[in-house]
Design a protein around this motif. Structure first.
Motif, PDB file in Angstrom:
ATOM      1  N   LYS A 182       3.088  24.187 -13.610  1.00 62.56           N
ATOM      2  CA  LYS A 182       2.684  23.172 -14.123  1.00 62.56           C
ATOM      3  C   LYS A 182       2.208  22.153 -12.607  1.00 62.56           C
ATOM      4  N   LEU A 183       1.239  21.429 -12.625  1.00 68.55           N
ATOM      5  CA  LEU A 183       1.048  20.701 -11.569  1.00 68.55           C
ATOM      6  C   LEU A 183       1.225  19.140 -11.798  1.00 68.55           C
ATOM      7  N   ALA A 184       0.738  18.809 -13.238  1.00 67.17           N
ATOM      8  CA  ALA A 184       0.917  17.331 -13.643  1.00 67.17           C
ATOM      9  C   ALA A 184       1.099  17.383 -14.977  1.00 67.17           C
ATOM     10  N   GLY A 185       1.576  16.302 -15.614  1.00 63.35           N
ATOM     11  CA  GLY A 185       1.673  15.936 -16.925  1.00 63.35           C
ATOM     12  C   GLY A 185       1.066  14.647 -17.389  1.00 63.35           C
ATOM     13  N   ILE A 186       0.625  14.466 -18.704  1.00 62.94           N
ATOM     14  CA  ILE A 186      -0.115  13.316 -19.226  1.00 62.94           C
ATOM     15  C   ILE A 186       0.883  12.943 -20.484  1.00 62.94           C
ATOM     16  N   LEU A 187       1.035  11.601 -20.682  1.00 61.91           N
ATOM     17  CA  LEU A 187       1.801  10.899 -21.768  1.00 61.91           C
ATOM     18  C   LEU A 187       0.833   9.828 -22.055  1.00 61.91           C
ATOM     19  N   VAL A 188       0.506   9.899 -23.378  1.00 65.04           N
ATOM     20  CA  VAL A 188      -0.307   8.979 -24.193  1.00 65.04           C
ATOM     21  C   VAL A 188       0.667   8.415 -24.900  1.00 65.04           C
ATOM     22  N   GLU A 189       0.871   6.942 -25.041  1.00 64.34           N
ATOM     23  CA  GLU A 189       1.646   5.996 -25.942  1.00 64.34           C
ATOM     24  C   GLU A 189       0.761   5.002 -26.667  1.00 64.34           C
ATOM     25  N   MET A 190       0.984   4.623 -27.698  1.00 64.12           N
ATOM     26  CA  MET A 190       0.031   3.810 -28.340  1.00 64.12           C
ATOM     27  C   MET A 190       0.695   2.984 -29.442  1.00 64.12           C
ATOM     28  N   SER A 191       0.133   1.908 -29.557  1.00 64.15           N
ATOM     29  CA  SER A 191       0.595   0.751 -30.600  1.00 64.15           C
ATOM     30  C   SER A 191      -0.508  -0.101 -30.921  1.00 64.15           C
ATOM     31  N   GLY A 192      -0.256  -0.592 -32.262  1.00 56.54           N
ATOM     32  CA  GLY A 192      -1.320  -1.304 -32.840  1.00 56.54           C
ATOM     33  C   GLY A 192      -1.190  -1.267 -34.461  1.00 56.54           C
ATOM     34  N   GLN A 193      -2.079  -1.720 -35.024  1.00 46.28           N
ATOM     35  CA  GLN A 193      -2.004  -1.929 -36.525  1.00 46.28           C
ATOM     36  C   GLN A 193      -3.087  -1.358 -37.322  1.00 46.28           C
ATOM     37  N   ALA A 194      -3.018  -0.835 -38.667  1.00 45.62           N
ATOM     38  CA  ALA A 194      -4.092  -0.186 -39.261  1.00 45.62           C
ATOM     39  C   ALA A 194      -5.375  -1.130 -39.457  1.00 45.62           C
ATOM     40  N   GLY A 195      -6.298  -0.492 -39.174  1.00 45.69           N
ATOM     41  CA  GLY A 195      -7.524  -1.366 -39.146  1.00 45.69           C
ATOM     42  C   GLY A 195      -7.767  -2.341 -37.944  1.00 45.69           C
ATOM     43  N   GLY A 196      -7.151  -2.120 -37.063  1.00 54.21           N
ATOM     44  CA  GLY A 196      -7.162  -2.867 -35.930  1.00 54.21           C
ATOM     45  C   GLY A 196      -7.419  -2.099 -34.637  1.00 54.21           C
ATOM     46  N   ALA A 197      -7.748  -2.451 -33.377  1.00 58.14           N
ATOM     47  CA  ALA A 197      -7.534  -2.128 -32.269  1.00 58.14           C
ATOM     48  C   ALA A 197      -6.417  -1.182 -31.776  1.00 58.14           C
ATOM     49  N   ALA A 198      -6.579  -0.074 -31.259  1.00 60.54           N
ATOM     50  CA  ALA A 198      -5.311   0.577 -30.639  1.00 60.54           C
ATOM     51  C   ALA A 198      -5.119   0.317 -29.159  1.00 60.54           C
ATOM     52  N   ASN A 199      -3.742   0.009 -28.965  1.00 54.10           N
ATOM     53  CA  ASN A 199      -3.464  -0.044 -27.513  1.00 54.10           C
ATOM     54  C   ASN A 199      -2.953   0.797 -26.889  1.00 54.10           C
ATOM     55  N   LEU A 200      -3.524   1.699 -25.955  1.00 52.26           N
ATOM     56  CA  LEU A 200      -3.129   2.787 -25.346  1.00 52.26           C
ATOM     57  C   LEU A 200      -2.724   2.550 -23.956  1.00 52.26           C
ATOM     58  N   VAL A 201      -1.598   3.305 -23.715  1.00 50.74           N
ATOM     59  CA  VAL A 201      -1.115   3.413 -22.221  1.00 50.74           C
ATOM     60  C   VAL A 201      -1.246   4.793 -21.995  1.00 50.74           C
ATOM     61  N   ILE A 202      -1.791   5.170 -21.020  1.00 49.32           N
ATOM     62  CA  ILE A 202      -2.059   6.769 -20.371  1.00 49.32           C
ATOM     63  C   ILE A 202      -1.487   6.812 -19.278  1.00 49.32           C
TER      64      ILE A 202
END
Length: 321
Positions: A182-202
């Protein structure tokens, strides 16, 4: 941040790798030698090796290139914030999703509470690695975010290739590997509401010059210094190239979806054509890795033919995940 000002100033002075006495450091920073000694101990708690030699003073075990916010800002269109000491770059952005511009980036030298997938701790010594998170507002919504960690992985490897760093591969769904470590890891976390835009933190944590004695590492790991075959890696240029490449990849993903990334991902699949096992809770499936499909699912050739799976952890057959 204020409580770390003197420690960061000491590190900047020591970053050349030369010896400097506690007395000189104290004079430069307007504090006593005893205070310098106390701050040095605090720096060592961040995972940095500092030697003290009688009559010479303090020296880092190896020169340290610090990240420079002015260089980053001058080379990036995206808003970028360098916070040397932070709990978690991901959490910092998650707490601010309603006020951030899409593409905003947070970079740190040290994470006190870095985390990986499934709530695991990400070991984050100061200045040895690259800890970075990007906020992205995905107008297509949360359902469209399926497979986003695959897109991020492709972008990071392609950024390394632009810098002449070849041989890095991908492990489904969210790790970068070099020579099966393993060299690197990725973690995507998200929030938002159905029908709306997704707020992603990568979030992405990459080992650059991790000491073999680093505490908390429990699996075989690789360092980018091995890939580069050299000690010195320009961390500022690395961050700039990664951020620009990731920004372009996310724009491509919004237009083309996963279909634009299947071939790009399969070219980099560390396990393609190799016997693997997929662990899904108590269930284990073995087969030959066949890459991914347009849904971002991993493909395995089993006794039932080629099957697709969207969850689980993979490893080479006969090894731990």
């Amino acid at each position: 941040m204020k409580e770390h000002t003197i420690k960061l100033a000491i590190l900047k002075t020591l970053s050349t790798g030369d010896f400097i006495s506690g007395e000189e450091l104290g004079e430069q920073l307007g504090v006593s030698r005893a205070a310098i000694s106390k701050h040095i101990k605090g720096i060592q708690d961040w995972g940095i090796d500092i030697f003290r030699v009688q009559g010479k003073g303090y020296q880092l075990s190896q020169p340290l290139q610090l990240l420079d916010e002015s260089i980053l800002k001058a080379s990036l269109n995206a808003p970028v914030e360098l916070i040397p000491i932070i709990d978690s770059t991901n959490q910092y952005l998650l707490d601010r999703v309603n006020e951030l511009e899409s593409g905003s980036v947070c970079i740190a030298e040290y994470q006190a509470k870095g985390r990986g997938r499934r709530g695991r701790e990400w070991v984050s010594p100061f200045g040895s690695n690259l800890y970075m998170s990007m906020f992205w507002r995905l107008d297509a919504g949360m359902a469209a975010a399926m497979g986003l960690s695959l897109v991020v992985g492709v972008a990071i490897v392609e950024a390394l290739e632009k810098l002449g760093l070849n041989g890095v591969k991908l492990k489904w769904p969210n790790d970068l590997y070099y020579q099966d470590r393993k060299l690197a890891g990725i973690l995507v976390e998200m929030s938002g509401q159905a029908g709306g835009a997704a707020n992603l933190v990568i979030g992405m944590g990459m080992n650059l010059m991790m000491s073999e004695q680093t505490e908390g590492i429990t699996q075989p790991w690789a360092s980018l210094a091995e890939v580069a075959d050299k000690e010195h890696i320009d961390r500022n240029q690395l961050a700039i190239t990664m951020i620009n490449t990731l920004n372009n990849a996310l724009n491509d993903y919004e237009i083309y979806g996963m279909s634009g990334f299947v071939e790009r991902w399969n070219r980099l699949d560390n396990f393609l054509g190799r016997p693997i096992k997929l662990i899904m809770g108590p269930r284990e499936i073995t087969g030959i890795a066949k890459g991914i499909n347009e849904q971002g699912a991993v493909l395995l050739e089993t006794e039932n033919g080629v099957e697709s799976f969207i969850g689980g952890e993979i490893s080479l057959r006969g090894t731990e995940s």
